[in-house]
Structures are given as C-alpha cells and as structure tokens.
Design an enzyme around this catalytic site. Sequence first.
Site, short mmCIF file in Angstrom:
data_model
loop_
_atom_site.label_atom_id
_atom_site.label_comp_id
_atom_site.label_asym_id
_atom_site.label_seq_id
_atom_site.Cartn_x
_atom_site.Cartn_y
_atom_site.Cartn_z
N TRP A 1 -3.69 12.46 -43.30
CA TRP A 1 -5.00 12.45 -42.64
C TRP A 1 -5.32 13.84 -42.15
CZ3 TRP A 1 -6.09 12.55 -37.06
CH2 TRP A 1 -7.44 12.30 -36.77
N TYR B 1 -9.66 2.75 -37.92
CA TYR B 1 -9.73 3.36 -39.25
C TYR B 1 -9.16 2.42 -40.29
CZ TYR B 1 -4.96 5.16 -38.20
OH TYR B 1 -3.66 5.30 -37.83
N GLN C 1 -4.63 3.39 -27.98
CA GLN C 1 -4.46 4.64 -27.24
C GLN C 1 -3.39 5.48 -27.88
OE1 GLN C 1 -3.27 2.88 -23.47
NE2 GLN C 1 -1.16 3.29 -23.89
N ALA D 1 0.82 -1.22 0.00
CA ALA D 1 0.00 0.00 0.00
C ALA D 1 0.85 1.27 0.00
CB ALA D 1 -0.91 0.00 1.22
N ALA E 1 0.29 1.28 -6.00
CA ALA E 1 -0.85 1.48 -5.10
C ALA E 1 -1.33 2.94 -5.17
CB ALA E 1 -0.47 1.10 -3.67
N GLU F 1 6.20 4.76 -26.14
CA GLU F 1 6.08 5.74 -25.06
C GLU F 1 7.08 6.86 -25.30
OE1 GLU F 1 4.46 3.65 -20.95
OE2 GLU F 1 6.61 3.77 -21.27
N LEU G 1 -13.46 5.72 -37.81
CA LEU G 1 -14.30 5.69 -36.61
C LEU G 1 -13.45 6.17 -35.43
CD1 LEU G 1 -16.66 4.94 -34.78
CD2 LEU G 1 -15.93 2.57 -34.88
N GLY H 1 -7.73 -4.97 -20.03
CA GLY H 1 -8.84 -4.14 -19.54
C GLY H 1 -9.07 -2.92 -20.42
N HIS I 1 1.83 -7.66 -22.71
CA HIS I 1 0.80 -6.82 -23.34
C HIS I 1 0.66 -7.12 -24.84
CE1 HIS I 1 0.95 -4.93 -19.54
NE2 HIS I 1 1.81 -3.97 -19.80
P1 NDP Z 1 1.32 6.46 -41.69
O1 NDP Z 1 1.28 6.12 -43.09
O2 NDP Z 1 1.82 7.78 -41.26
O3 NDP Z 1 2.12 5.40 -40.83
C1 NDP Z 1 1.92 4.06 -41.07
C2 NDP Z 1 2.90 3.19 -40.38
O4 NDP Z 1 4.16 3.42 -40.92
C3 NDP Z 1 3.07 3.33 -38.91
O5 NDP Z 1 3.02 2.00 -38.42
C4 NDP Z 1 4.48 3.87 -38.68
O6 NDP Z 1 5.20 3.22 -37.69
C5 NDP Z 1 5.17 3.47 -39.94
N1 NDP Z 1 6.13 4.45 -40.34
C6 NDP Z 1 6.09 5.80 -40.17
N2 NDP Z 1 7.22 6.35 -40.69
C7 NDP Z 1 7.94 5.34 -41.20
C8 NDP Z 1 9.20 5.25 -41.86
N3 NDP Z 1 9.91 6.34 -42.10
N4 NDP Z 1 9.64 4.04 -42.25
C9 NDP Z 1 8.92 2.94 -42.02
N5 NDP Z 1 7.73 2.95 -41.39
C10 NDP Z 1 7.27 4.13 -40.98
O7 NDP Z 1 -0.20 6.27 -41.36
P2 NDP Z 1 -1.04 6.24 -40.04
O8 NDP Z 1 -1.99 5.17 -40.17
O9 NDP Z 1 -0.16 6.19 -38.86
O10 NDP Z 1 -1.83 7.62 -40.11
C11 NDP Z 1 -1.19 8.90 -40.13
C12 NDP Z 1 -1.76 9.78 -39.04
O11 NDP Z 1 -3.15 9.94 -39.19
C13 NDP Z 1 -1.52 9.17 -37.69
O12 NDP Z 1 -1.11 10.17 -36.82
C14 NDP Z 1 -2.87 8.66 -37.31
O13 NDP Z 1 -3.03 8.65 -35.95
C15 NDP Z 1 -3.79 9.66 -37.98
N6 NDP Z 1 -5.13 9.12 -38.19
C16 NDP Z 1 -6.01 9.20 -37.18
C17 NDP Z 1 -7.28 8.75 -37.34
C18 NDP Z 1 -8.21 8.88 -36.19
O14 NDP Z 1 -7.89 9.40 -35.16
N7 NDP Z 1 -9.39 8.39 -36.30
C19 NDP Z 1 -7.77 8.18 -38.56
C20 NDP Z 1 -6.78 8.10 -39.56
C21 NDP Z 1 -5.50 8.55 -39.37
P3 NDP Z 1 5.64 3.90 -36.31
O15 NDP Z 1 4.42 3.87 -35.48
O16 NDP Z 1 6.71 3.06 -35.80
O17 NDP Z 1 6.14 5.29 -36.54
C1 BG6 Z 2 3.38 -1.42 -17.75
C2 BG6 Z 2 4.86 -1.32 -17.96
O1 BG6 Z 2 2.98 -2.76 -17.71
O2 BG6 Z 2 2.71 -0.75 -18.81
C3 BG6 Z 2 5.31 0.12 -18.05
O3 BG6 Z 2 5.52 -1.96 -16.88
C4 BG6 Z 2 4.50 0.85 -19.10
O4 BG6 Z 2 6.69 0.20 -18.34
C5 BG6 Z 2 3.01 0.63 -18.87
O5 BG6 Z 2 4.81 2.23 -19.00
C6 BG6 Z 2 2.18 1.23 -19.99
O6 BG6 Z 2 0.84 1.19 -19.66
P1 BG6 Z 2 -0.20 2.19 -20.33
O7 BG6 Z 2 -1.52 1.75 -19.82
O8 BG6 Z 2 0.17 3.58 -19.90
O9 BG6 Z 2 -0.04 2.02 -21.81
#
Ligand code: NDP
Ligand code: BG6
Length: 580
Positions: A575, A467, A461, A105, A110, A305, A488, A270, A329
Amino acid sequence: MGTGSSKNRARQSTSPKGTSKVNPAASSSDPHSYSSQWVGGTNPETGEPAQVHRDTAQAGQGNNTMTAISNVQKTKDQLLKGVSILKETLHSEDDVPHVFVVFGASGDLAKKKIYPTLWWLYKDGLLPKQTYFVGYARSDLSVQAVRDKSTQYMKLQDDEKDKFEEFWKVNYYVKGSYTERTDFEHLNQEINTLPKGDLAHRLFYLALPPTVFKDVSSNIRLCCMGHEGWSRIIVEKPFGRDSESSDDLSQHLSKLFREDQIYRIDHYLGKEMVQNLMVLRFGNKMFSPLWNRDHVQCVVITFKEPFGTMGRGGYFDESGIIRDVMQNHLMQILSLVAMEKPASTSAEDIRDEKVKVLKCMPPLDLDNVVVGQYTGDPEGQGDAKNGYLDDPTVPKGSVTPTFATAVVFVKTERWDGVPFIMKCGKALNERKAEVRIQFKDVPGDIFGGQCKRNELVIRVQPQEAVYCKMMVKAPGMNINPEESELDLSYGARYKGVKMPDAYERLILDVFCGAQLHFVRSDELREAWRIFTPLLHKLEKEKIKPAPYKYGSRGPQESDDLARRFGFIFSGTYKWTKPQL
Ligand code: NDP
Ligand code: BG6
C-alpha cells in the site's frame, strides 16, 4: 463540601433525606431518557431523528475535488448541527441540576479518562448548564489535588484557561470509605447542599476495583439516590471474572437498580468505527449479499498494543488478555459484525440481535485457542528489554496470557462454518484494532492463480479507515491482474473533523439516558458462558502460554492456527500512502 477542601467531613451527616427512599423505581423514573442515541439519537420531545451521523454519511457523493471540499464543509456543518441538537435536548433540562459523582476519584482511570472527558464535554457546552462534579475516594485529597493529577491529560488550549477555572469551580471532593454507610450518608448530605441538590438528577460513576462494586452500589442505593430526579449508575469492567461471579454481581445490582438505570461500559462501543459498523452493514446494498458463509472465508478481529503491562502487572495478572480485551471488546465487535439487521435502531432492537448472535455460539474449545506470554527482547529499547515475568508486580512463574488467538463459530444459517478469528495481545509490533473480512477465492480462475483474495478491512484505530483489497488490471499494455485497494481513509476524507473520544460519547449517552452503547445483562451472561469453560481450564491445568518476543507479531502458533482455519496471508499486498 468545598471546591478546594481536603478536610475529611465524611462523618458529619446525621439524617440525610435520601436514606428514607428505598424504592429505586419510585426514586428514578426516567421520563427524559432517549429510546435511542444512535445516529445522534431520536429527540424524544420532537420525535425527530437526530442527524449527526446520518447526514455525515450522506455528505459528499460527488467525485471531483470541488465537490469533495464542499462536502467536507457540509460534513462539518452537519456535525455542528448534530451537536446543536444534542445541546438543545440536554439544555431542555437546564433548570434541573445534574450531579456527576466519580467514585475512585483518586485513581488512574479517573485522572486519565473520566476527568478529562468531563472537561471536554463541559467546555464544548454539551452538558446541562447546572452540572456539578463530585469526586469521592478514600484518599485525603482536595479538588486541587485531583486537578493537578488530571490536567496533563486534558489537552488544555491557551484560550481555554478561563473556562478551565470555571470547570474546577463546579468540582467538589468528598473523602470517604467504600464500605461505611455513614460515609455515604455524608456524601448525600453534601450533594444536597449543592444548589437544588436535593432535586438533582444523579449519575454515579464507579471507577473502582471490582472488589468494592457491591459495597458501593449498596451504599449508593441506601443513601444517595435522587429524591426528585433520576439516578443512573455507570459500572466499569470487569463485570465479574467468570459466569458465576458475573451472575452474582448482576443479581446484586438488579436488586438495587432497574436495568435502565445500569450502564455497563465497554468503551469500544463508543469508538467511531465500531459505531460505523451498523451504517456500513445496513446502509449499503452492496455488502448485504456478500455478508454470509457463501462468500466470506473468515473474519479476523484484531487488537494489538505495542507496550507491555508497564508496572500494572499486578492488576493485569488477575485477569489476563482474554478477560481484559477478548471477552468484552472483541466480542462486542464480533456481535455487531455477525448480527442480523435489527428491526430499528433502538437500543433494545439492536441489543436483541447482538444477544442472538452470542446465543448461537458454542463455548470456546481449547483446541481452537493459542495463548502467549511476552519475553524481553535483549536488543530492544527500554521497556522492551523486559518480559512479562520480569515485571516485579507479576507473581513468579505466572502463566497468565498476554496474547491470545481464539477461533469461534456462530451457528446460524448465515455464518455456520465461518471461522471468526479473534486475536489480541500486548507488547506486539504495533498499535492496531481492526476487523478484516477475508472473502473466498474466485471460483473458475482464468488468471493462472495470480488473483489474491479480496479483503474488507475496517480499521478501528489508529487512523480510522475502511479499505477493500481488490484486484485490478495493472495499468499499461498487458492484461495482468494486480492487487490494489478502494481506500476510505478518514484522515483524508474528513480532514479537520474532530472525532470524539469513546468516553465522551458514552458519558454523554448516560446524561441522555441512551442505553444502546452499553452492555445489557443478557449479553454479559452469554459472553461469559462462551469463555468461562476455557478460562477455568487454562487456570486449572496451568496451561503454559507460548513465548513471543516483545515487539513481534505474537507466537508463530497463532499464525498456524489462523492458517488451519483458512486465513491466507499472501504477503504480496503493498500500500502506498497517498499524499495528503
Ligand atoms: P497485509 O497483507 O500486510 O496484512 C494482512 C493481514 O495479514 C494482517 O491481518 C496481518 O496480521 C496478517 N499478517 C501479516 N504478516 C503475516 C504473516 N507473516 N503471517 C500471517 N499473517 C500475517 O495487509 P494490510 O491490509 O494490513 O495492509 C498493509 C498496510 O497497508 C497496513 O499497514 C495497512 O494499515 C495499510 N493500509 C492502509 C490504508 C489506509 O490507511 N486507508 C489502506 C490500505 C492499506 P497482523 O495484524 O497480526 O500482523
Ligand atoms: C482496556 C484494557 O479495556 O482497553 C487495557 O483494560 C487496554 O488493557 C485498553 O490497554 C485499550 O483501549 P484503547 O482505547 O486504547 O484501545
């Protein structure tokens, strides 16, 4: 036991009733547990399926604004209805007291998660009426001290002050060691002094380092089990650090408790969008024909993160990102994405299917893995200037990965040959957790190579969304394909609907006896089987992680690996955030 007492009364106990009870099955038969808490649970009394999520999914099939508004209202109503079903079920136990004991606790988890969650459940009236909370730790604290530490995380509203006082009045604190039986006898005696405490159902939350799991669980078993009521134990990760240590812990627990008394928490289970995977997959006809090796090029499961270890390097260095995030996870998400349709939504049917996925996965191969460690960014702000090795709590020269990408395969008829790319890291460019299903290219292209692959993205998150990136004709006179999306976004579609925190759902599940969103021992065993050889190899050979800059997307080698397994990033998708 006083609500404000800091006095150590740990050694006052002489003959607690609980010590004579040695049979876990006898002391904890669990007639009130749900067979399923999914979709809000099946009410065991009435046999009716609870409606929270099911009705939410049905709400709003119209497509004009008025329909949408009325559907959002309907969704809220249905959520409230779902909540009232839960309340009804839990309050059917109102005459039996429940005692929730927080071991550890005084700790970080906690104060940041457990106490705030208990408060939210309490203030929303979701807990049985007579619920008492007992904090237990070695520190010489009081309820007031626990309250002072956790209040900043409780998001207290002005009009909740009276309720807040009420909450702390049913809180208690007991100081004691984790190893001494007499301290647990004392704890039991204190629980018995609560109103009808000897008859109470008991929940024990181990918010503790793994080094004391065994001692604490043995002592609970010996001294603190419910006499008339049931007892349930909630265990936080890490569940061991490899196959051997995990098996050892599992065997230890299985000698003390039945499997249905053990709740192994993986808080990702969850989360709203993780729970949503079941409905998306099995409640929509359109996805099932595509969900296989014939159409899917690869699946990318990502956790990012934007901060480093922030002084927790000592703890983190013991585990590394693979144990901290990937083995639990991300693997949980993977098994929900890859599993076959379960026979029903019962906990056992679903967990059976998840285990089958894991059983079809060979152990990870180092050739399909990239590990990384962040370095400071001299131009970054504050913490970003520091690399992992600059954290004074991290051992000098540590090769613990803070980033990892791993490609795994599920050798089933559905998935054979499809790479599942899991990627996770700290100190990256953004906070994000998502599942990205990248589909294959359209065969027999007639658009001169202008079409990009479809992607279905389930963003866990932040800002939950589903989408689908797709090609449409660019509006206008020409017939040119253009990248667009079906979007969506939960923030827009379910405006004003409060999404419960992962811990809220899970702790409530434990009160209800619902095991679905907890990790079963065979799942755990299989997950460790997949990761243990890799972890041992990384540690034995002290494999140096690739450096990446704080605030970047991780090491270049990770993108190269994903490309090697067929993931294509075109970089052309744009986008535009809709105006809310
Ligand atoms: P992107 O085309 O930008 O990214 C697609 C994927 O490519 C991700 O997995 C990313 O990985 C990877 N990537 C990015 N840069 C590189 C790189 N230089 N070389 C190789 N892989 C790469 O499309 P997203 O689908 O991510 O969409 C673009 C933005 O639009 C995002 O911010 C998204 O959140 C937003 N969006 C939001 C929506 C909503 O809120 N409803 C709907 C549609 C789009 P990594 O994660 O590792 O960078
Ligand atoms: C925990 C990890 O299980 O998940 C942490 O031990 C991490 O290192 C965390 O930061 C992330 O959780 P969330 O809910 O913030 O994505």
